[in-house]
Design a protein around this motif. Structure first.
Motif, PDB file in Angstrom:
ATOM      1  N   GLN A 222      49.002  21.855  -4.156  1.00 49.75           N
ATOM      2  CA  GLN A 222      48.540  21.820  -2.766  1.00 49.75           C
ATOM      3  C   GLN A 222      48.963  23.075  -2.001  1.00 49.75           C
ATOM      4  O   GLN A 222      48.198  23.598  -1.191  1.00 49.75           O
ATOM      5  CB  GLN A 222      49.063  20.569  -2.077  1.00 49.75           C
ATOM      6  N   GLN A 223      50.170  23.548  -2.268  1.00 51.07           N
ATOM      7  CA  GLN A 223      50.655  24.735  -1.561  1.00 51.07           C
ATOM      8  C   GLN A 223      50.010  26.022  -2.076  1.00 51.07           C
ATOM      9  O   GLN A 223      49.864  26.996  -1.324  1.00 51.07           O
ATOM     10  CB  GLN A 223      52.178  24.835  -1.690  1.00 51.07           C
ATOM     11  N   CYS A 224      49.621  26.030  -3.346  1.00 48.18           N
ATOM     12  CA  CYS A 224      49.154  27.278  -3.968  1.00 48.18           C
ATOM     13  C   CYS A 224      47.644  27.436  -4.014  1.00 48.18           C
ATOM     14  O   CYS A 224      47.145  28.563  -4.198  1.00 48.18           O
ATOM     15  CB  CYS A 224      49.722  27.386  -5.381  1.00 48.18           C
ATOM     16  N   VAL A 225      46.894  26.354  -3.873  1.00 50.66           N
ATOM     17  CA  VAL A 225      45.435  26.439  -3.997  1.00 50.66           C
ATOM     18  C   VAL A 225      44.801  27.426  -3.010  1.00 50.66           C
ATOM     19  O   VAL A 225      43.914  28.199  -3.394  1.00 50.66           O
ATOM     20  CB  VAL A 225      44.791  25.041  -3.880  1.00 50.66           C
ATOM     21  N   PRO A 226      45.195  27.450  -1.726  1.00 49.67           N
ATOM     22  CA  PRO A 226      44.551  28.414  -0.818  1.00 49.67           C
ATOM     23  C   PRO A 226      44.701  29.866  -1.290  1.00 49.67           C
ATOM     24  O   PRO A 226      43.730  30.635  -1.262  1.00 49.67           O
ATOM     25  CB  PRO A 226      45.276  28.178   0.510  1.00 49.67           C
ATOM     26  N   ALA A 227      45.902  30.252  -1.730  1.00 54.32           N
ATOM     27  CA  ALA A 227      46.105  31.620  -2.202  1.00 54.32           C
ATOM     28  C   ALA A 227      45.346  31.869  -3.504  1.00 54.32           C
ATOM     29  O   ALA A 227      44.815  32.960  -3.729  1.00 54.32           O
ATOM     30  CB  ALA A 227      47.597  31.896  -2.402  1.00 54.32           C
ATOM     31  N   ALA A 228      45.289  30.863  -4.372  1.00 58.16           N
ATOM     32  CA  ALA A 228      44.558  31.012  -5.629  1.00 58.16           C
ATOM     33  C   ALA A 228      43.067  31.211  -5.372  1.00 58.16           C
ATOM     34  O   ALA A 228      42.406  32.018  -6.036  1.00 58.16           O
ATOM     35  CB  ALA A 228      44.783  29.785  -6.514  1.00 58.16           C
ATOM     36  N   THR A 229      42.544  30.480  -4.396  1.00 61.19           N
ATOM     37  CA  THR A 229      41.132  30.643  -4.034  1.00 61.19           C
ATOM     38  C   THR A 229      40.873  32.046  -3.516  1.00 61.19           C
ATOM     39  O   THR A 229      39.872  32.691  -3.874  1.00 61.19           O
ATOM     40  CB  THR A 229      40.743  29.606  -2.963  1.00 61.19           C
ATOM     41  N   GLU A 230      41.788  32.553  -2.689  1.00 64.90           N
ATOM     42  CA  GLU A 230      41.647  33.919  -2.175  1.00 64.90           C
ATOM     43  C   GLU A 230      41.735  34.931  -3.309  1.00 64.90           C
ATOM     44  O   GLU A 230      40.991  35.920  -3.336  1.00 64.90           O
ATOM     45  CB  GLU A 230      42.723  34.194  -1.128  1.00 64.90           C
ATOM     46  N   TRP A 231      42.646  34.700  -4.254  1.00 64.42           N
ATOM     47  CA  TRP A 231      42.761  35.602  -5.403  1.00 64.42           C
ATOM     48  C   TRP A 231      41.440  35.668  -6.165  1.00 64.42           C
ATOM     49  O   TRP A 231      40.983  36.752  -6.539  1.00 64.42           O
ATOM     50  CB  TRP A 231      43.881  35.120  -6.328  1.00 64.42           C
ATOM     51  N   GLY A 232      40.815  34.511  -6.402  1.00 64.63           N
ATOM     52  CA  GLY A 232      39.542  34.496  -7.108  1.00 64.63           C
ATOM     53  C   GLY A 232      38.468  35.253  -6.367  1.00 64.63           C
ATOM     54  O   GLY A 232      37.662  35.980  -6.959  1.00 64.63           O
ATOM     55  N   THR A 233      38.458  35.125  -5.038  1.00 67.02           N
ATOM     56  CA  THR A 233      37.463  35.832  -4.225  1.00 67.02           C
ATOM     57  C   THR A 233      37.681  37.339  -4.286  1.00 67.02           C
ATOM     58  O   THR A 233      36.722  38.122  -4.422  1.00 67.02           O
ATOM     59  CB  THR A 233      37.534  35.351  -2.768  1.00 67.02           C
ATOM     60  N   LEU A 234      38.944  37.760  -4.176  1.00 67.41           N
ATOM     61  CA  LEU A 234      39.245  39.193  -4.166  1.00 67.41           C
ATOM     62  C   LEU A 234      38.981  39.856  -5.515  1.00 67.41           C
ATOM     63  O   LEU A 234      38.559  41.014  -5.567  1.00 67.41           O
ATOM     64  CB  LEU A 234      40.713  39.408  -3.769  1.00 67.41           C
ATOM     65  N   THR A 235      39.223  39.140  -6.588  1.00 70.79           N
ATOM     66  CA  THR A 235      39.103  39.738  -7.918  1.00 70.79           C
ATOM     67  C   THR A 235      37.764  39.464  -8.584  1.00 70.79           C
ATOM     68  O   THR A 235      37.401  40.148  -9.546  1.00 70.79           O
ATOM     69  CB  THR A 235      40.215  39.218  -8.846  1.00 70.79           C
ATOM     70  N   GLY A 236      37.045  38.430  -8.112  1.00 72.13           N
ATOM     71  CA  GLY A 236      35.809  38.049  -8.770  1.00 72.13           C
ATOM     72  C   GLY A 236      36.043  37.377 -10.104  1.00 72.13           C
ATOM     73  O   GLY A 236      35.129  37.292 -10.934  1.00 72.13           O
ATOM     74  N   ARG A 237      37.249  36.872 -10.325  1.00 72.51           N
ATOM     75  CA  ARG A 237      37.580  36.247 -11.598  1.00 72.51           C
ATOM     76  C   ARG A 237      37.738  34.743 -11.418  1.00 72.51           C
ATOM     77  O   ARG A 237      38.018  34.249 -10.329  1.00 72.51           O
ATOM     78  CB  ARG A 237      38.868  36.861 -12.162  1.00 72.51           C
ATOM     79  N   THR A 238      37.542  34.028 -12.506  1.00 78.44           N
ATOM     80  CA  THR A 238      37.592  32.571 -12.466  1.00 78.44           C
ATOM     81  C   THR A 238      39.014  32.071 -12.652  1.00 78.44           C
ATOM     82  O   THR A 238      39.711  32.474 -13.582  1.00 78.44           O
ATOM     83  CB  THR A 238      36.700  31.977 -13.573  1.00 78.44           C
TER      84      THR A 238
END
Length: 268
Positions: A222-238
């Motif tokens: 729950q604490q990490c999902v927002p940052a993980a979603t942003e990471w995916g957006t910034l990198t274009g990786r799944t």
């Protein structure tokens, strides 16, 4: 940024790393013979983007450096990422500083935020193994009124062991924004920190959250999902998985470091 030394530019293409064969404790009050080159007061002031080869203990046993610059595409160990001012060091009293004050100077005159901008790191990239080291004018230059601080980046072999400068053959400038950023980034094998260019099982996404108690797996996600979603957006990786590494700080506090896994990480 970690460890006693502080010290960044990769360009697309080869990024070779070779550990220089010397261990240096930055803050050791070691005695060493002065380097052979003695500058004149007319020697030019340093400039951002210049690289040097500092690969002997005596290079780090003095506050000034008079070594010649080298091409950043050739093997080097330091790169100047900013020029600071001794006036920003609160403990500076007008006298020529002592070697053991180098860490204070580096912390106050050499900005960590400038390091991230210099290497082109985005908000979800955690840097690994970069130290910032301060060099001052020589006594001769000091006598003419020069008070700059040359802030150099150094790649170290390990953040937890004795300081080892690492030779690199690419510039640090904008390296984290290149297609070959992994040598600068923090990953994990289990809960052990490693460079992302080495085999690893997860990738740090630069979201470190203090904890008052050990979180459950659900709370970690729950604490990490927002940052993980942003990471995916910034990198274009799944993002294949979201988790965290619990780290105990030197003061006993507990920090959750958010991590992601992806196909490329699992494959390693």
């Amino acid at each position: 940024m970690a460890g006693p030394p502080r010290a960044t530019p990769l360009t697309p293409g080869s990024w070779r790393i070779a550990v220089i064969g010397c261990a240096v404790l930055l803050l050791a009050a070691c005695s060493a013979a002065p380097l052979s080159s003695t500058p004149s007061p007319e020697d030019p002031a340093p400039a951002v983007g210049e690289c040097h080869v500092l690969d002997r203990p005596e290079h780090f046993a003095v506050l000034s450096d008079t070594s010649p610059t080298v091409e950043c595409g050739a093997e080097h160990t330091t790169e100047t990422y900013m020029i600071g001012d001794l006036a920003s060091v609160t403990r500076f009293s007008g006298r020529y500083p002592a070697l053991e004050e180098r860490l204070d100077i580096s912390e106050q005159a050499c900005s960590g935020s400038v390091v991230r901008a210099y290497v082109g790191a985005n908000d979800r990239q955690a840097l690994y193994g970069l130290s910032s080291m301060a060099f001052l004018p020589t006594p001769e230059q000091w006598a003419t009124g020069e008070r700059w601080v040359r802030c150099d980046l150094v790649m170290v072999g390990s953040e937890t062991e004795a300081f080892w400068p690492v030779g690199v053959e690419s510039a640090f400038r904008d390296a984290a924004a290149s297609g070959n950023a992994d040598p600068l980034l923090r990953c994990y094998t289990g809960d052990a920190d490693v460079r992302c260019s080495e085999p690893h099982t997860s990738r740090d996404i630069n979201m470190w959250i203090p904890q008052t108690s050990e979180p459950s797996e659900l709370e970690i996600v729950q604490q990490c999902v927002p940052a993980a979603t942003e990471w995916g957006t910034l990198t274009g990786r799944t993002v294949e998985g979201v988790s965290g590494v619990l780290h105990t700080e030197s003061n006993g506090g507990l920090t959750l470091r958010c991590v992601v896994t992806e196909d490329a990480d699992v494959a390693q």
